[in-house]
Scaffold this motif. Structure first.
Motif, PDB file in Angstrom:
ATOM      1  N   VAL A 102      10.149  -0.699  -6.183  1.00  0.00           N
ATOM      2  CA  VAL A 102       8.759  -0.352  -5.891  1.00  0.00           C
ATOM      3  C   VAL A 102       8.313   0.786  -6.780  1.00  0.00           C
ATOM      4  CG1 VAL A 102       8.793  -1.161  -3.502  1.00  0.00           C
ATOM      5  CG2 VAL A 102       9.400   1.210  -3.985  1.00  0.00           C
ATOM      6  N   PRO A 103       7.061   0.844  -7.137  1.00  0.00           N
ATOM      7  CA  PRO A 103       6.087  -0.224  -6.924  1.00  0.00           C
ATOM      8  C   PRO A 103       6.359  -1.391  -7.866  1.00  0.00           C
ATOM      9  CG  PRO A 103       5.112   1.501  -8.270  1.00  0.00           C
ATOM     10  CD  PRO A 103       6.483   1.980  -7.868  1.00  0.00           C
ATOM     11  N   ALA A 104       6.033  -2.569  -7.411  1.00  0.00           N
ATOM     12  CA  ALA A 104       6.105  -3.780  -8.234  1.00  0.00           C
ATOM     13  C   ALA A 104       4.720  -4.395  -8.220  1.00  0.00           C
ATOM     14  CB  ALA A 104       7.136  -4.745  -7.675  1.00  0.00           C
ATOM     15  N   VAL A 105       4.100  -4.476  -9.386  1.00  0.00           N
ATOM     16  CA  VAL A 105       2.717  -4.931  -9.499  1.00  0.00           C
ATOM     17  C   VAL A 105       2.667  -6.310 -10.142  1.00  0.00           C
ATOM     18  CG1 VAL A 105       0.462  -4.441 -10.535  1.00  0.00           C
ATOM     19  CG2 VAL A 105       1.875  -2.566  -9.669  1.00  0.00           C
ATOM     20  N   PHE A 106       1.894  -7.181  -9.513  1.00  0.00           N
ATOM     21  CA  PHE A 106       1.632  -8.520 -10.024  1.00  0.00           C
ATOM     22  C   PHE A 106       0.134  -8.638 -10.261  1.00  0.00           C
ATOM     23  CE2 PHE A 106       5.608  -8.923  -7.869  1.00  0.00           C
ATOM     24  CZ  PHE A 106       6.283  -9.987  -8.447  1.00  0.00           C
ATOM     25  N   ILE A 107      -0.237  -9.184 -11.397  1.00  0.00           N
ATOM     26  CA  ILE A 107      -1.641  -9.441 -11.703  1.00  0.00           C
ATOM     27  C   ILE A 107      -1.767 -10.915 -12.055  1.00  0.00           C
ATOM     28  CG2 ILE A 107      -3.607  -8.910 -13.200  1.00  0.00           C
ATOM     29  CD1 ILE A 107      -2.391  -6.104 -13.595  1.00  0.00           C
ATOM     30  N   GLY A 108      -2.634 -11.594 -11.323  1.00  0.00           N
ATOM     31  CA  GLY A 108      -2.779 -13.033 -11.541  1.00  0.00           C
ATOM     32  C   GLY A 108      -1.506 -13.801 -11.271  1.00  0.00           C
ATOM     33  N   VAL A 140      -4.566  -8.993  -7.611  1.00  0.00           N
ATOM     34  CA  VAL A 140      -3.696  -7.854  -7.912  1.00  0.00           C
ATOM     35  C   VAL A 140      -2.920  -7.518  -6.639  1.00  0.00           C
ATOM     36  CG1 VAL A 140      -3.541  -5.499  -8.791  1.00  0.00           C
ATOM     37  CG2 VAL A 140      -5.373  -6.997  -9.601  1.00  0.00           C
ATOM     38  N   VAL A 141      -1.609  -7.637  -6.732  1.00  0.00           N
ATOM     39  CA  VAL A 141      -0.728  -7.449  -5.577  1.00  0.00           C
ATOM     40  C   VAL A 141       0.330  -6.417  -5.942  1.00  0.00           C
ATOM     41  CG1 VAL A 141       0.936  -8.579  -4.046  1.00  0.00           C
ATOM     42  CG2 VAL A 141      -1.092  -9.818  -4.818  1.00  0.00           C
ATOM     43  N   MET A 142       0.598  -5.521  -4.991  1.00  0.00           N
ATOM     44  CA  MET A 142       1.628  -4.512  -5.206  1.00  0.00           C
ATOM     45  C   MET A 142       2.582  -4.477  -4.020  1.00  0.00           C
ATOM     46  SD  MET A 142       1.204  -0.515  -6.151  1.00  0.00           S
ATOM     47  CE  MET A 142       1.395   0.393  -4.637  1.00  0.00           C
ATOM     48  N   PHE A 143       3.865  -4.481  -4.319  1.00  0.00           N
ATOM     49  CA  PHE A 143       4.890  -4.263  -3.313  1.00  0.00           C
ATOM     50  C   PHE A 143       5.210  -2.779  -3.362  1.00  0.00           C
ATOM     51  CE2 PHE A 143       5.051  -8.689  -4.272  1.00  0.00           C
ATOM     52  CZ  PHE A 143       5.244  -9.287  -3.033  1.00  0.00           C
ATOM     53  N   SER A 144       5.212  -2.143  -2.203  1.00  0.00           N
ATOM     54  CA  SER A 144       5.242  -0.691  -2.121  1.00  0.00           C
ATOM     55  C   SER A 144       6.107  -0.252  -0.952  1.00  0.00           C
ATOM     56  CB  SER A 144       3.785  -0.226  -1.912  1.00  0.00           C
ATOM     57  OG  SER A 144       3.710   1.141  -1.661  1.00  0.00           O
ATOM     58  N   LYS A 145       6.323   1.054  -0.887  1.00  0.00           N
ATOM     59  CA  LYS A 145       6.879   1.700   0.309  1.00  0.00           C
ATOM     60  C   LYS A 145       5.918   2.820   0.677  1.00  0.00           C
ATOM     61  CE  LYS A 145      11.764   0.707  -0.041  1.00  0.00           C
ATOM     62  NZ  LYS A 145      13.105   1.287  -0.097  1.00  0.00           N
ATOM     63  N   SER A 146       5.690   2.972   1.953  1.00  0.00           N
ATOM     64  CA  SER A 146       4.637   3.876   2.418  1.00  0.00           C
ATOM     65  C   SER A 146       4.857   5.337   2.043  1.00  0.00           C
ATOM     66  CB  SER A 146       4.458   3.742   3.939  1.00  0.00           C
ATOM     67  OG  SER A 146       5.674   4.002   4.600  1.00  0.00           O
TER      68      SER A 146
END
Length: 101
Positions: free
Chosen positions: A65-71, A13-19
């Protein structure tokens, strides 16, 4: 776009984010509460962050953002993640990545 895809496939599980993004924070809390060891890439701390944001938008993210990837597959942004969760579809996707307590 290659870098984004490579980073997205490095963990379950990966997320691209901004703080400083409150929606990103909400999604992080959700995954934390669900026991997922989330890999977060803070785009505002990466010199290539702006280019990665553009790549995420080209991939179909409604917002960068957020952009979530699963698998390794793009799930989407906050709306898509929350809709999946409320509809009961998120838990089956993340089950292999939940940390046993």
């Amino acid at each position: 776009m290659e870098k984004v895809l490579r980073m997205a496939s490095n963990r379950g599980v990966v997320m691209f984010s901004k703080s400083q993004c409150c929606m990103c924070y909400s999604v992080k809390i959700l995954f934390n509460d669900l026991g997922v060891n989330l890999m977060v890439h803070e785009l505002d701390h990466d010199p290539e962050g702006r280019e990665m944001e553009r790549a995420l938008m080209r991939m179909g993210c409604s917002s960068a953002v957020p952009a979530v990837f699963i698998g390794g597959k793009l799930v989407g942004s906050t709306n898509e993640v929350m809709a999946l969760h409320l509809g009961g579809g998120l838990i089956p996707l993340i089950r292999p990545y939940q940390v046993m307590s």
